[in-house]
Design an enzyme around this catalytic site. Sequence first.
Site, PDB file in Angstrom:
ATOM      1  N   HIS A   1     -47.750  -0.302 -27.980  1.00  0.00           N
ATOM      2  CA  HIS A   1     -46.535  -0.105 -28.814  1.00  0.00           C
ATOM      3  C   HIS A   1     -46.188   1.380 -28.783  1.00  0.00           C
ATOM      4  CE1 HIS A   1     -44.092  -1.017 -32.654  1.00  0.00           C
ATOM      5  NE2 HIS A   1     -43.838   0.240 -32.314  1.00  0.00           N
TER       6      HIS A   1
ATOM      7  N   HIS B   1     -42.898   4.458 -28.485  1.00  0.00           N
ATOM      8  CA  HIS B   1     -41.499   4.900 -28.439  1.00  0.00           C
ATOM      9  C   HIS B   1     -41.414   6.140 -27.547  1.00  0.00           C
ATOM     10  CE1 HIS B   1     -40.324   2.332 -31.871  1.00  0.00           C
ATOM     11  NE2 HIS B   1     -41.565   2.547 -32.253  1.00  0.00           N
TER      12      HIS B   1
ATOM     13  N   LYS C   1     -38.598  -7.728 -28.637  1.00  0.00           N
ATOM     14  CA  LYS C   1     -38.939  -7.101 -29.907  1.00  0.00           C
ATOM     15  C   LYS C   1     -37.988  -7.589 -30.989  1.00  0.00           C
ATOM     16  CE  LYS C   1     -40.753  -4.291 -32.860  1.00  0.00           C
ATOM     17  NZ  LYS C   1     -41.592  -3.118 -32.892  1.00  0.00           N
TER      18      LYS C   1
ATOM     19  N   HIS D   1     -41.585  -6.535 -35.771  1.00  0.00           N
ATOM     20  CA  HIS D   1     -41.677  -5.528 -36.836  1.00  0.00           C
ATOM     21  C   HIS D   1     -41.727  -6.303 -38.142  1.00  0.00           C
ATOM     22  CE1 HIS D   1     -40.993  -1.473 -38.662  1.00  0.00           C
ATOM     23  NE2 HIS D   1     -40.755  -2.284 -39.690  1.00  0.00           N
TER      24      HIS D   1
ATOM     25  N   HIS E   1     -48.036  -2.974 -35.556  1.00  0.00           N
ATOM     26  CA  HIS E   1     -48.464  -1.998 -36.573  1.00  0.00           C
ATOM     27  C   HIS E   1     -48.772  -2.639 -37.928  1.00  0.00           C
ATOM     28  CE1 HIS E   1     -44.177  -2.319 -37.126  1.00  0.00           C
ATOM     29  NE2 HIS E   1     -43.854  -1.386 -36.273  1.00  0.00           N
TER      30      HIS E   1
ATOM     31  N   ASP F   1     -47.682   3.214 -31.740  1.00  0.00           N
ATOM     32  CA  ASP F   1     -46.408   3.423 -32.432  1.00  0.00           C
ATOM     33  C   ASP F   1     -46.079   4.914 -32.488  1.00  0.00           C
ATOM     34  OD1 ASP F   1     -44.040   2.795 -33.687  1.00  0.00           O
ATOM     35  OD2 ASP F   1     -44.928   2.541 -35.676  1.00  0.00           O
TER      36      ASP F   1
HETATM   37  C1  NCD Z   1     -40.239   3.925 -35.346  1.00  0.00           C
HETATM   38  C2  NCD Z   1     -39.184   4.818 -34.684  1.00  0.00           C
HETATM   39  O1  NCD Z   1     -39.054   5.962 -35.109  1.00  0.00           O
HETATM   40  O2  NCD Z   1     -38.545   4.364 -33.734  1.00  0.00           O
HETATM   41  N1  NCD Z   1     -40.638   4.523 -36.580  1.00  0.00           N
HETATM   42  C3  NCD Z   1     -41.779   4.292 -37.257  1.00  0.00           C
HETATM   43  O3  NCD Z   1     -41.930   4.813 -38.363  1.00  0.00           O
HETATM   44  N2  NCD Z   1     -42.728   3.526 -36.766  1.00  0.00           N
HETATM   45  C4  NCD Z   1     -39.688   2.564 -35.527  1.00  0.00           C
HETATM   46  C5  NCD Z   1     -40.719   1.545 -35.865  1.00  0.00           C
HETATM   47  O4  NCD Z   1     -41.587   1.226 -35.044  1.00  0.00           O
HETATM   48  O5  NCD Z   1     -40.655   1.031 -36.974  1.00  0.00           O
HETATM   49 ZN    ZN Z   2     -42.617   1.377 -33.488  1.00  0.00          ZN
END
Ligand code: NCD
Ligand code: ZN
Length: 347
Positions: free
Chosen positions: A14, A16, A100, A137, A175, A248
Site C-alpha cells: 500500500h 502513495h 481500490k 479504505h 491500514h 501507506d
Molecule cells: C493518504 C493520502 O494522503 O493519500 N493519507 C493517509 O492519511 N493515509 C490517503 C489514505 O490512504 O487514506
Molecule cells: Zn493510503
Amino acid sequence: MTDRLTIPLPDDMHLHLRDGAMLKAVTPATAAHFGRAIIMPNLVPPVVTGAEAAEYRARILDALPDGNPFEPLMTLYLTETTDPDDVAAAAESGLIHALKLYPAGATTNSASGVRDFAKVQGVLERMAEIGLPLCVHGEVTDAEIDIFDREAVFIDRVLDPIRRRTPGLKVVMEHVTTSNGIDYIASVEQGLAGTITTHHLIINRNHILAGGIRPHYYCLPVAKREEHRKALLAAATSGDPRYFSGTDSAPHVDAAKESGCGCAGCFTAPNTLSCLAEVFEGAGALDKLEGFVSRFGADFYGLPVASETLTLEKGAPLEQPKSLETGDGPVTVFDPGFPLHWRVIRD
Ligand code: NCD
Ligand code: ZN
C-alpha cells in the site's frame, strides 16, 4: 543475538507515490528497499481506467533511478461508473492487481469515491469471478460517527455486507488500525487479509495530540488508543499470513501538513524497514519479519516471492533523514521517536 537478517526483497502492499515533482522525489526512496509496491490511485483526478493506469505506470518507471528493477503494481480507483470490461481487460493483461474502494470523502483525494454501493455491485461480481482483489479504505464517512469509531462501524455497515453479497471476492482491509479490524480478519478463514502500516505499529493517538499537536503523525485512519496499537503489533508479529505490510507512505509537503487544516498522511518510505526491524526485534519476533514484509502479501496477490534478497544489519544508531527535498517543497520523514539500529543493505 541476531545482528543480520537476510530476507527476500520486500513488497510494499500500500503506497502513495503521487505525480509530477513529488513522484520523482519519493519513488527512489521506495525503490531502494522494495522490489514491488501496490500503487494507490488517488491522484487528482484519480486513476480510473486501464489506459490511465498504463500512463501512470510509465511515469513511475520514468522516475526510477537507472537500472532499478522496481515493479509498480497498479490499481484502479473504483467509481460508481467503473466499467467491468475495462477492469477485466486491465487485470487480464497483468497491468492492474487490485481495485481500490474509497468511500466518498473518507480521506485525501477521495471525492470521486463510492456513495451508493449498489452501483458497484456488478464490478465487484466481475472481480470475484476473475480473482481480482478489492483494497478497501475501511472508514465510514458519516459526520455523526466519531472519527475514532469509523473503522469499526465500516466493518459492520459496509465491509461485512459487501463480502456476504459477493461470495469469492478477495478483499484487503487496508491500514487496519483497531482491534475490531484485527478480530474481523481473524474471524474469516479465506479471502480476507489486512495491511498494517509501519506508523500504526509505533504511534497511538497520544503521539498526535498530547503535549502539542503533531501534524506529521496525523494520518487516516487516525491512530487509535494504545490497546489498539498492541493488537496491531500482536497481529503483525504473529506469523499469521492474513496480515502483511502496507506502509501507506503518503507524502505531503510540509506546508500542507503544518497548516490550519493539515493533510492526512505519514511519509515512512525512507526508514520503514529500519523501523519495522526495530519494532519486530522489540517484540521478540525478528523471525516473523520476513513473512510480514516479503512473503504474505505476495502470496495473497498470487505473485512469486522475490528471488533477490536484502540484508538488515544491526549496528550503531543510524543517522535518520529528517526530510526529503522535492520540487514542490520539503517533506518530513516519519520520526519513530526512538533510535534506529538496523541498516538496509541491498544484496
Ligand atoms: C493518504 C493520502 O494522503 O493519500 N493519507 C493517509 O492519511 N493515509 C490517503 C489514505 O490512504 O487514506
Ligand atoms: Zn493510503
